[in-house]
Motif scaffolding. Structure first.
Motif, PDB file in Angstrom:
ATOM      1  N   ARG A   1      22.470 100.716  67.148  1.00 31.67           N
ATOM      2  CA  ARG A   1      21.690  99.724  66.402  1.00 31.67           C
ATOM      3  C   ARG A   1      21.497 100.104  64.939  1.00 31.67           C
ATOM      4  O   ARG A   1      20.921  99.326  64.171  1.00 31.67           O
ATOM      5  N   SER A   2      21.953 101.274  64.534  1.00 30.63           N
ATOM      6  CA  SER A   2      21.707 101.761  63.179  1.00 30.63           C
ATOM      7  C   SER A   2      22.412 100.914  62.137  1.00 30.63           C
ATOM      8  O   SER A   2      23.586 100.539  62.296  1.00 30.63           O
ATOM      9  N   ARG A   3      21.681 100.630  61.053  1.00 29.09           N
ATOM     10  CA  ARG A   3      22.239  99.965  59.872  1.00 29.09           C
ATOM     11  C   ARG A   3      21.703 100.737  58.671  1.00 29.09           C
ATOM     12  O   ARG A   3      20.546 100.606  58.291  1.00 29.09           O
ATOM     13  N   VAL A   4      22.570 101.554  58.093  1.00 26.37           N
ATOM     14  CA  VAL A   4      22.172 102.482  57.045  1.00 26.37           C
ATOM     15  C   VAL A   4      22.716 102.001  55.703  1.00 26.37           C
ATOM     16  O   VAL A   4      23.905 101.679  55.592  1.00 26.37           O
ATOM     17  N   ALA A   5      21.846 101.954  54.688  1.00 22.05           N
ATOM     18  CA  ALA A   5      22.297 101.430  53.397  1.00 22.05           C
ATOM     19  C   ALA A   5      21.426 101.915  52.259  1.00 22.05           C
ATOM     20  O   ALA A   5      20.254 102.241  52.434  1.00 22.05           O
ATOM     21  N   MET A   6      22.038 101.916  51.083  1.00 21.66           N
ATOM     22  CA  MET A   6      21.327 102.055  49.814  1.00 21.66           C
ATOM     23  C   MET A   6      21.618 100.766  49.042  1.00 21.66           C
ATOM     24  O   MET A   6      22.570 100.691  48.269  1.00 21.66           O
ATOM     25  N   PRO A   7      20.814  99.723  49.241  1.00 19.31           N
ATOM     26  CA  PRO A   7      21.147  98.386  48.738  1.00 19.31           C
ATOM     27  C   PRO A   7      20.570  98.053  47.364  1.00 19.31           C
ATOM     28  O   PRO A   7      20.423  96.878  47.010  1.00 19.31           O
ATOM     29  N   GLU A   8      20.277  99.059  46.564  1.00 20.66           N
ATOM     30  CA  GLU A   8      19.474  98.854  45.353  1.00 20.66           C
ATOM     31  C   GLU A   8      20.122  97.956  44.307  1.00 20.66           C
ATOM     32  O   GLU A   8      19.408  97.251  43.574  1.00 20.66           O
TER      33      GLU A   8
ATOM     34  N   VAL B   1      17.757 101.444  58.362  1.00 22.25           N
ATOM     35  CA  VAL B   1      17.409 102.656  57.609  1.00 22.25           C
ATOM     36  C   VAL B   1      17.956 102.458  56.206  1.00 22.25           C
ATOM     37  O   VAL B   1      19.149 102.638  55.957  1.00 22.25           O
ATOM     38  N   MET B   2      17.097 102.065  55.281  1.00 23.44           N
ATOM     39  CA  MET B   2      17.562 101.703  53.950  1.00 23.44           C
ATOM     40  C   MET B   2      16.676 102.306  52.872  1.00 23.44           C
ATOM     41  O   MET B   2      15.482 102.522  53.081  1.00 23.44           O
ATOM     42  N   GLY B   3      17.263 102.565  51.710  1.00 25.98           N
ATOM     43  CA  GLY B   3      16.497 103.045  50.567  1.00 25.98           C
ATOM     44  C   GLY B   3      15.641 104.236  50.911  1.00 25.98           C
ATOM     45  O   GLY B   3      16.135 105.290  51.328  1.00 25.98           O
ATOM     46  N   GLY B   4      14.316 104.079  50.754  1.00 22.40           N
ATOM     47  CA  GLY B   4      13.399 105.174  51.054  1.00 22.40           C
ATOM     48  C   GLY B   4      13.498 105.672  52.477  1.00 22.40           C
ATOM     49  O   GLY B   4      13.159 106.820  52.760  1.00 22.40           O
ATOM     50  N   GLY B   5      13.966 104.814  53.398  1.00 23.91           N
ATOM     51  CA  GLY B   5      14.188 105.254  54.766  1.00 23.91           C
ATOM     52  C   GLY B   5      15.287 106.291  54.855  1.00 23.91           C
ATOM     53  O   GLY B   5      15.224 107.224  55.673  1.00 23.91           O
ATOM     54  N   VAL B   6      16.307 106.148  54.016  1.00 25.66           N
ATOM     55  CA  VAL B   6      17.353 107.167  53.926  1.00 25.66           C
ATOM     56  C   VAL B   6      16.759 108.469  53.389  1.00 25.66           C
ATOM     57  O   VAL B   6      17.077 109.562  53.850  1.00 25.66           O
TER      58      VAL B   6
END
Length: 346
Positions: free
Chosen positions: A132-139, A113-118
């Motif tokens: 299994r969740s991997r949450v990030a804003m990796p911009e 769950v990253m970027g727009g997924g957040v």
């Protein structure tokens, strides 16, 4: 197009409406048409008295959503087009709509769950993570800045945890997502099918009380001392200096991670986070993010970052300028300048 080819699947069952992002090969990356379809579905379901709960999931085994379609953004930025700005305008409006949606909006934040997924999940009223969740804003790793309301969320995380996540782009698991205020409930992945089925016939609060479990340990909690001290510094350069001066190996490793990111993106991200912390509403923060995102389209680091990470995959971006000390206050201020369309309204 068959039903299964549709990038956004919609169905209702009982008193629940189910929205499934359906681009599993791309980890359900969002494009403009998907954003508009989601917004249209939510508008219809808000008005439908038979719909009590809305649920968003991602197709496939890899995750809810890896973010926006950055290959399209790369091509748009290279050619000086306006498609990305139009996409972001509607995407950010959708993020705000999700945050104020009047019915329970259950986001199943399983897997990546990253970027727009957040943006389509963490603004919801009921946010579920799994082991299994991997949450990030990796911009910052692609020369960009956290958006989709990410600076709103991260600026309100406990202490300086949000600044750590924003600058490093680090992905966190369920325990840390809960600690940082990005999620509400932990449910083991094996129970998701039953949870989803029960939402059709029972209130969301009742279903979550049955399936929610104690989350795994929040790893960042043990690092709060050095995180809160180091990220309280005024500038990114001083943050790095503080990290390098600490005795903890994790702090020094974090300094290395930050120094590999776009210097411009790092400084703009820090300014955006601190600005977001002073703004009163998510809508105001999204307006700030829209200015920043549009300015990034003309920044060489966005094209170069996507090239290095996604197109050529050499993982060797050549940032411009290459060092934090070379990024001026004027360079940063450019990202926050009012857009022409704002000036036209005044």
């Amino acid at each position: 197009m068959t039903v299964t080819d549709d990038p956004v699947l919609l169905r209702t069952e009982g008193h629940a409406a189910y929205l499934t992002l359906n681009r599993p090969r791309a980890i359900n990356a969002l494009d403009h048409a998907m954003v508009n379809r989601i917004a249209g579905a939510l508008t219809a379901w808000e008005r439908d008295p038979e719909v009590a709960t809305v649920v968003i999931t991602g197709a496939g085994e890899r995750g809810l959503c890896a973010g926006g379609d950055i290959r399209s953004i790369y091509e748009d930025a290279r050619t000086g087009g306006g498609a990305s700005a139009a996409f972001w305008r509607d995407e950010y409006r959708l993020n705000a709509y999700i945050a104020r949606f009047p019915k329970p909006y259950v986001a199943i934040m399983d897997g990546i769950v990253m970027g727009g997924g957040v943006g389509v999940s963490a603004h919801g009223s009921v946010r579920v993570v799994t082991e299994r969740s991997r949450v990030a804003m990796p911009e910052t790793g692609i020369g960009f800045v956290p958006d989709v309301g990410g600076t709103w969320l991260l600026s309100r995380a406990p202490g300086l945890l949000g600044t750590h996540l924003a600058l490093t782009g680090a992905a966190v698991g369920a325990g840390d997502a809960l600690l940082c205020g990005l999620a509400d409930h932990f449910v083991p992945a094996e129970h998701l099918p039953a949870l989803l089925a029960d939402l059709a016939t029972h209130p969301a609060r009742e279903v979550l009380s049955e399936y929610a479990r104690h989350a795994p340990e929040a790893g960042l909690a043990a690092h709060r001392d050095w995180i809160d001290h180091c990220y309280a510094a005024e500038t990114v350069e001083e943050i790095v200096d503080r990290l390098l001066a600490r005795g903890e190996p994790a702090a020094r490793e974090t300094a290395g991670t930050i120094l590999a990111r776009s210097p411009v993106a790092l400084k703009v991200t820090l300014a955006a986070l601190r600005g977001a912390g002073e703004l009163a509403t998510l809508e105001q923060v999204l307006e700030q993010e829209y200015r920043v995102s549009c300015a990034a389209l003309s920044s060489p680091d966005l094209v170069e970052g996507i090239r290095a990470q996604v197109i050529d995959k050499d993982r060797a971006p050549r940032w411009s300028p290459p060092a934090l000390a070379e990024v001026t206050a004027e360079d940063v201020a450019r990202f926050f300048a009012p857009l022409r369309e704002e000036a036209d309204r005044t």
